[in-house]
Design a protein around this motif. Structure first.
Motif, PDB file in Angstrom:
ATOM      1  N   HIS A   1     -43.306 -12.592  70.857  1.00 32.53           N
ATOM      2  CA  HIS A   1     -42.235 -12.200  70.184  1.00 32.53           C
ATOM      3  C   HIS A   1     -40.689 -13.016  71.547  1.00 32.53           C
ATOM      4  CE1 HIS A   1     -44.354  -9.985  68.093  1.00 32.53           C
ATOM      5  NE2 HIS A   1     -43.969  -8.512  68.255  1.00 32.53           N
TER       6      HIS A   1
ATOM      7  N   GLU B   1     -52.050  -4.438  70.705  1.00 29.92           N
ATOM      8  CA  GLU B   1     -50.408  -5.682  71.141  1.00 29.92           C
ATOM      9  C   GLU B   1     -49.653  -4.037  71.692  1.00 29.92           C
ATOM     10  OE1 GLU B   1     -46.693  -7.050  68.175  1.00 29.92           O
ATOM     11  OE2 GLU B   1     -48.497  -6.525  66.967  1.00 29.92           O
TER      12      GLU B   1
ATOM     13  N   PHE C   1     -51.281  -2.605  65.767  1.00 30.28           N
ATOM     14  CA  PHE C   1     -50.282  -2.020  65.319  1.00 30.28           C
ATOM     15  C   PHE C   1     -50.254  -0.985  65.135  1.00 30.28           C
ATOM     16  CE2 PHE C   1     -46.512  -3.578  63.004  1.00 30.28           C
ATOM     17  CZ  PHE C   1     -45.394  -3.646  64.118  1.00 30.28           C
TER      18      PHE C   1
ATOM     19  N   HIS D   1     -51.387 -13.927  65.390  1.00 34.88           N
ATOM     20  CA  HIS D   1     -50.681 -12.567  65.703  1.00 34.88           C
ATOM     21  C   HIS D   1     -50.593 -12.499  63.984  1.00 34.88           C
ATOM     22  CE1 HIS D   1     -47.539  -9.541  67.565  1.00 34.88           C
ATOM     23  NE2 HIS D   1     -48.125  -9.367  66.039  1.00 34.88           N
TER      24      HIS D   1
ATOM     25  N   HIS E   1     -51.468  -9.019  61.105  1.00 32.96           N
ATOM     26  CA  HIS E   1     -51.526  -8.113  60.501  1.00 32.96           C
ATOM     27  C   HIS E   1     -51.799  -7.746  58.978  1.00 32.96           C
ATOM     28  CE1 HIS E   1     -49.979  -6.286  64.482  1.00 32.96           C
ATOM     29  NE2 HIS E   1     -49.365  -6.873  64.026  1.00 32.96           N
TER      30      HIS E   1
ATOM     31  N   ALA F   1     -46.304 -13.099  62.814  1.00 30.80           N
ATOM     32  CA  ALA F   1     -47.150 -11.386  62.671  1.00 30.80           C
ATOM     33  C   ALA F   1     -46.802 -10.905  61.639  1.00 30.80           C
ATOM     34  CB  ALA F   1     -45.914 -10.790  63.917  1.00 30.80           C
TER      35      ALA F   1
HETATM   36 ZN   LIG Z   1     -47.186  -7.075  65.554  1.00 28.12          ZN
END
Ligand SMILES: [Zn+2]
Length: 267
Positions: free
Chosen positions: A170, A106, A34, A7, A9, A218
């Motif tokens: 998360h 997501e 995202f 995960h 970005h 993330a």
């Molecule tokens: Zn994310």
């Protein structure tokens, strides 16, 4: 050390970050769709973003020997506009055939609003109808527990959804048990400043075991650390975890979940 970053970005990261991931032993990086840090004005903005995720970003990663995979959707932070969400979902079918698309994500909730919930249901329906894996974003802080419960209810109410094909990301101490008990996978996101630190994540692993759990950074356009996963691996090593246990959490587990999509291939 070999690991998977499940995960990240990367559209928000500089090229040097790809090099750092590769140097740290990353074998593949997976990028859920995202929020860009600002709301896009139209479905056309998402169309270009999906082109970036499916065509451009894999080439950037390949320069460092890294495989790049992605997930597509309209994210919960932009899901307040149900009409726009419908237009974005209508764009998805043509991208599902791309060789690096792993599923829908997501998706999830941000403020647990009625419209977000409606769009979540629309995207769960889409994923089920197209036999796609699902990656779920859960709200932060005080909204997390309620949001996680709402998300689990939506997933449970669609009988086509197989729980083991959904990862809820998360998670924290107060939500991880709910997610695992429902038969889903759980993702722990490592943040450098707030929320789940590497030490907290390893505490959770020591409490809940290492089945159906993965770690991710993330990393995005905000304060975040692309090397958070290898740092957590180091924390495990310092605490005396065996190399095989660390390998399971940072490589074998994400490989097992993601391998449910036949496009995910890794040596
Ligand atoms: Zn994310």
């Amino acid at each position: 050390m070999k690991y998977i970053e499940p995960h990240a970005h990367m559209v928000s990261r500089v090229t040097d970050d790809y090099e750092r991931l590769a140097l740290a032993g990353c074998a593949a990086v997976c990028e859920p769709a995202f929020w860009a840090g600002f709301d896009r004005g139209s479905a056309a903005g998402f169309y270009d973003y999906f082109r970036q995720l499916t065509a451009h970003e894999p080439k950037r990663a390949a320069k460092f020997g890294l495989k790049h995979y992605c997930w597509l959707c309209i994210n919960p932070k932009e899901a307040e506009d149900v009409k726009l969400a419908g237009e974005v979902i209508a764009l998805l079918p043509e991208f599902l055939e791309c060789p690096n698309v792993l599923g829908i994500g997501e998706i999830g909730l941000n403020k647990n609003s009625r419209n977000e919930l409606k769009v979540l249901e629309m995207q769960v329906d889409f994923a089920a109808g197209h036999h796609q894996l699902i990656l779920v974003h859960t709200p932060h802080l005080e909204d997390k527990l309620k949001g996680t419960r709402l998300i689990l209810d939506v997933l449970k109410s669609d009988t086509r959804i197989r729980p083991e094909r959904v990862i809820i990301d998360h998670v924290e101490e107060h939500t991880v048990g709910l997610v695992l008990d429902a038969g889903h996978w759980a993702g722990m996101t490592l943040y450098p400043e707030t929320k789940c630190s590497p030490a907290r994540a390893v505490d959770i692993l020591e409490t809940y075991g290492n089945e159906c759990l993965w770690l991710n950074s993330a990393c995005d356009w905000g304060v975040s650390d692309p090397l958070a996963v290898p740092k957590a691996a180091l924390e495990m090593k310092k605490r005396g975890h065996l190399a095989a246990t660390i390998d399971k959490v940072i490589f074998q587990n994400p490989k097992k979940f993601l391998g449910q999509c036949p496009k995910f291939k890794i040596g």
